[in-house]
Design a protein around this motif. Structure first.
Motif, short mmCIF file in Angstrom:
data_model
loop_
_atom_site.label_atom_id
_atom_site.label_comp_id
_atom_site.label_asym_id
_atom_site.label_seq_id
_atom_site.Cartn_x
_atom_site.Cartn_y
_atom_site.Cartn_z
N UNK A 73 0.81 -1.21 0.00
CA UNK A 73 0.00 0.00 0.00
C UNK A 73 0.85 1.27 0.00
N UNK A 74 2.02 1.25 0.64
CA UNK A 74 2.82 2.48 0.71
C UNK A 74 3.56 2.75 -0.60
N UNK A 75 4.22 1.74 -1.11
CA UNK A 75 5.13 1.98 -2.24
C UNK A 75 4.50 1.67 -3.58
N UNK A 76 3.45 0.91 -3.59
CA UNK A 76 2.84 0.53 -4.87
C UNK A 76 3.58 -0.61 -5.55
N UNK A 77 4.66 -1.11 -4.89
CA UNK A 77 5.33 -2.31 -5.43
C UNK A 77 4.50 -3.54 -5.11
N UNK A 78 4.99 -4.70 -5.58
CA UNK A 78 4.25 -5.93 -5.27
C UNK A 78 4.31 -6.19 -3.77
N UNK A 79 3.27 -6.85 -3.24
CA UNK A 79 3.25 -7.13 -1.80
C UNK A 79 4.12 -8.34 -1.50
N UNK A 80 4.36 -8.52 -0.22
CA UNK A 80 5.18 -9.64 0.23
C UNK A 80 4.56 -10.97 -0.20
N UNK A 81 3.22 -11.07 0.02
CA UNK A 81 2.52 -12.31 -0.36
C UNK A 81 2.65 -12.58 -1.85
N UNK A 82 2.46 -11.51 -2.61
CA UNK A 82 2.47 -11.68 -4.06
C UNK A 82 3.81 -12.18 -4.55
N UNK A 83 4.89 -11.53 -4.05
CA UNK A 83 6.23 -11.87 -4.56
C UNK A 83 6.65 -13.27 -4.10
N UNK A 84 6.27 -13.63 -2.85
CA UNK A 84 6.64 -14.97 -2.37
C UNK A 84 5.85 -16.05 -3.12
N UNK A 122 12.19 4.67 -8.14
CA UNK A 122 13.43 4.41 -8.89
C UNK A 122 13.51 2.93 -9.28
N UNK A 123 13.12 2.05 -8.36
CA UNK A 123 13.10 0.61 -8.66
C UNK A 123 12.24 0.36 -9.90
N UNK A 124 11.05 0.89 -9.84
CA UNK A 124 10.13 0.66 -10.95
C UNK A 124 10.74 1.17 -12.25
N UNK A 125 11.36 2.36 -12.16
CA UNK A 125 11.87 3.00 -13.37
C UNK A 125 13.00 2.20 -13.99
N UNK A 126 13.95 1.70 -13.14
CA UNK A 126 15.11 1.05 -13.74
C UNK A 126 15.03 -0.47 -13.73
N UNK A 127 14.52 -1.07 -12.63
CA UNK A 127 14.51 -2.53 -12.55
C UNK A 127 13.22 -3.13 -13.09
N UNK A 128 12.16 -2.31 -13.08
CA UNK A 128 10.83 -2.83 -13.44
C UNK A 128 10.77 -3.36 -14.85
N UNK A 129 11.74 -2.92 -15.70
CA UNK A 129 11.72 -3.41 -17.08
C UNK A 129 12.01 -4.90 -17.13
N UNK A 130 12.69 -5.41 -16.08
CA UNK A 130 13.02 -6.83 -16.07
C UNK A 130 12.58 -7.39 -14.72
N UNK A 131 11.60 -8.25 -14.73
CA UNK A 131 11.17 -8.89 -13.51
C UNK A 131 10.28 -8.02 -12.64
N UNK A 132 10.07 -8.49 -11.40
CA UNK A 132 9.14 -7.85 -10.48
C UNK A 132 9.85 -7.46 -9.20
N UNK A 154 10.34 -3.80 6.26
CA UNK A 154 10.43 -2.36 6.39
C UNK A 154 11.23 -1.73 5.27
N UNK A 155 12.52 -2.08 5.16
CA UNK A 155 13.37 -1.50 4.10
C UNK A 155 14.00 -2.58 3.25
N UNK A 156 13.32 -3.75 3.23
CA UNK A 156 13.87 -4.86 2.44
C UNK A 156 13.00 -5.12 1.22
N UNK A 157 13.68 -5.33 0.11
CA UNK A 157 12.96 -5.56 -1.15
C UNK A 157 13.51 -6.79 -1.84
N UNK A 158 12.67 -7.42 -2.62
CA UNK A 158 13.15 -8.54 -3.44
C UNK A 158 12.88 -8.19 -4.89
N UNK A 159 13.92 -8.42 -5.68
CA UNK A 159 13.78 -8.24 -7.13
C UNK A 159 13.82 -9.63 -7.75
#
Lengths: 378, 201
Positions: free
Chosen positions: A212-223, A268-278, A284-289
């Protein structure tokens, strides 16, 4: 106001469809009733006209017998009375059956016959000798009336394509249209309800899949996605991304600043990494690509792009917030596609990168002496 | 499923709707109840014998002929009623609407049951015939509750032949809440002959 709208919606959802069912039921009943009523009217009309015809015929016959002196005056008067009694019956069925008005001239014809019969009343009730010429004239007029009535009965009332049938068919058609409309309305309401339900389902799905905060995929979704990849045994890579010194940003500048950083980084993630993968946020401050590819060079290149774009510190209330990342990666095939191992190794690689203050991706396979696992995820 | 107050209200409303639907369709069904009492079902049987119209035609001395068939428990009997004899029986009056008049009319006459009592009290199936050759078979036991009368008067006036007299079998359809038109076959006008075809015992 909102409560009222809510009530209206509940009523719409739960009440309108049953209401329509009732409407369909009633309109179908109406159709059946109309059909039977029309049949009954038709039966009555034909019956009463038929009987009138018969009485006219009997009267003509009786008159002829009287003229031939084979019958009595009283017998003739009796038959005349019977004929008279028939006419109000026909008139009442004319008034009751609305479709009979579509047979032009019928009412006029019946009234004419009635007038003709009534005109003879004085003639029959008097005790004087009957005027034979007048009786013969009357008979021939009745003969003519009978023929007209028969024509009307055969061509306009009994015939399948006669005026009467067409008027009756129109009545029936209106009832049928009513049934059709009720069914149509019911279908529209039901399909709209289904549409609303599907839209709601879609909206909830989106809520579950997005952070909800970042608009990235949720933890459930990515796992879930990671598990699915492992199950299919299609090789892929995951990169663990962690913000450096995020806690101190939170502590120094407040949570608002922290949120701002997270949102900015996510962009920034979306802009540069979003072109490849999710990319998904798992803590809190951990992300998975999650990358459905094992081209390490390409991954490195994208990551380089990201670090370039993050090299400028973020401006927050006139202060500069430096942002840097630690990244550890692992290839799924190196973990025999076991999801928990993939996560563990990725985490290890990320911590390795963090402890070395390395700005490039650390691949799990590159670690010479992997330390005993410092942290386990899940 | 969670069911709150509004859910209960809606459930109640649905029940009301169903009831309304049933009520409305009950009204609609009425014309469909087609003559449940007429016993023409046994239509294979031919027309029973009947006497000619009493001569001189239209006289008031021989208004009604009532006969019982030899096969009934009452045996072969015949009674001829004059208008005066019928007027001397207990008279019943009611006002009702019917198919052949726009407004309600008042009918007066003796009960059919009282007339039958004189010849065959246990009468069951009847054959009724009118001057204009209309005829119908009726199960008398089934219409007993409707208190059918042989109307001699309409709106206080003696019925003439041209007003469907001298006898018109009539039922207080309004009083007994008989569905409109459902008994029309039974209302024999210009009635002059009743034959008791079968009796109870």
């Amino acid at each position: 106001m909102l409560k009222l709208a809510n009530h209206a919606r509940t009523i719409y959802q739960w009440l309108l469809a049953p209401l329509m069912l009732v409407l369909i039921y009633i309109s179908a009943m109406n159709l059946v009733t109309t059909f039977f009523l029309l049949e009954k009217y038709r039966h009555e009309t034909i019956w009463s006209l038929e009987h009138l015809n018969r009485e006219i015929e009997s009267t003509i016959h009786e008159s002829q017998l009287y003229l031939a002196k084979a019958s009595t005056r009283n017998q003739l008067r009796f038959q005349y009375e019977l004929l008279w009694s028939r006419l109000p019956v026909v008139q009442s069925s004319l008034h009751q059956d609305p479709n009979l008005s579509s047979v032009p001239g019928l009412e006029l014809m019946v009234n004419e016959v009635f007038n003709r019969v009534q005109a003879m009343d004085g003639y029959f009730s008097s005790e004087e000798e009957l005027d034979t010429a007048r009786l013969i004239r009357w008979i021939s007029e009745l003969e003519h009336d009978r023929e007209n009535l028969t024509n009307c009965l055969v061509n306009d009332i009994s015939a399948g394509n006669g005026r009467y049938s067409r008027a009756a068919w129109q009545d029936l058609l209106i009832s049928m249209v009513a049934v059709g409309l009720a069914i149509l309305l019911f279908l529209i309401i039901v399909s709209h309800l289904i549409f609303v339900l599907l839209a709601e389902q879609k909206r909830q799905r989106r809520q579950i899949d997005k952070d909800s905060l970042t608009g990235l995929a949720s933890r459930d979704f990515i796992l879930e996605k990671l598990n699915a990849f492992c199950e299919k045994k299609t090789d892929f890579c995951i990169v663990f991304l962690d913000l450096n010194k995020f806690k101190s940003i939170n502590d120094t500048y407040g949570h608002q600043a922290g949120d701002q950083v997270l949102t900015y980084v996510a962009q920034q993630f979306q802009a540069s990494l979003g072109k490849m993968g999710t990319i998904g946020r798992i803590g809190g401050d951990e992300f998975i690509w999650l990358i459905p590819s094992i081209d390490q060079q390409k991954i490195t290149a994208y990551y380089h792009q990201l670090t370039q774009s993050l090299s400028q510190p973020l401006q927050f209330n006139g202060k500069q917030l430096p942002i840097s990342l630690s990244a550890g990666a692992v290839q799924a095939s190196a973990c025999q596609y076991v999801p928990s191992t993939v996560l563990e190794y990725g985490d290890v690689a990320m911590y390795w990168a963090k402890s070395l203050h390395q700005s490039t991706i650390v691949w799990y396979g590159e670690i010479r002496n992997p330390p005993p696992l410092p942290v386990t995820i899940n | 499923m969670k069911c709150g107050k509004s859910c209960l209200i809606i459930l109640g409303l649905i029940l009301v709707l169903a009831a309304v639907g049933f009520y409305l369709s009950k009204n609609l069904i009425h014309p469909l109840n087609d003559s449940p009492i007429i016993t023409n079902a046994d239509s294979s049987s031919s027309t029973p014998p009947f006497p000619p119209v009493p001569q001189p035609a239209g006289n008031r001395e021989k208004v009604l002929i009532v006969e019982s068939a030899p096969s009934t428990s009452c045996g072969s009997k015949e009674l001829v009623f004059s208008e005066k004899q019928l007027q001397e029986l207990p008279q019943h009056t009611f006002k009702t609407r019917h198919t052949w008049a726009a407004e309600a009319q008042e009918f007066t006459g003796p009960l059919l049951a009282d007339v039958l009592k004189l010849i065959c009290p246990s009468a069951q199936n009847l054959y009724l015939r009118s001057l204009d050759q209309y005829s119908v078979m009726v199960n008398f036991k089934k219409i007993l509750d409707y208190e059918a009368i042989l109307a001699l008067k309409i709106n206080g006036k003696t019925l003439s032949i041209r007003e469907k007299g001298p006898l018109w079998l009539m039922i207080d359809t309004d009083g007994h809440k008989v569905p409109t038109r459902s008994l029309d076959n039974l209302f024999v006008w210009q009635l002059y002959y009743i034959r008791v075809l079968t009796s109870d015992e």
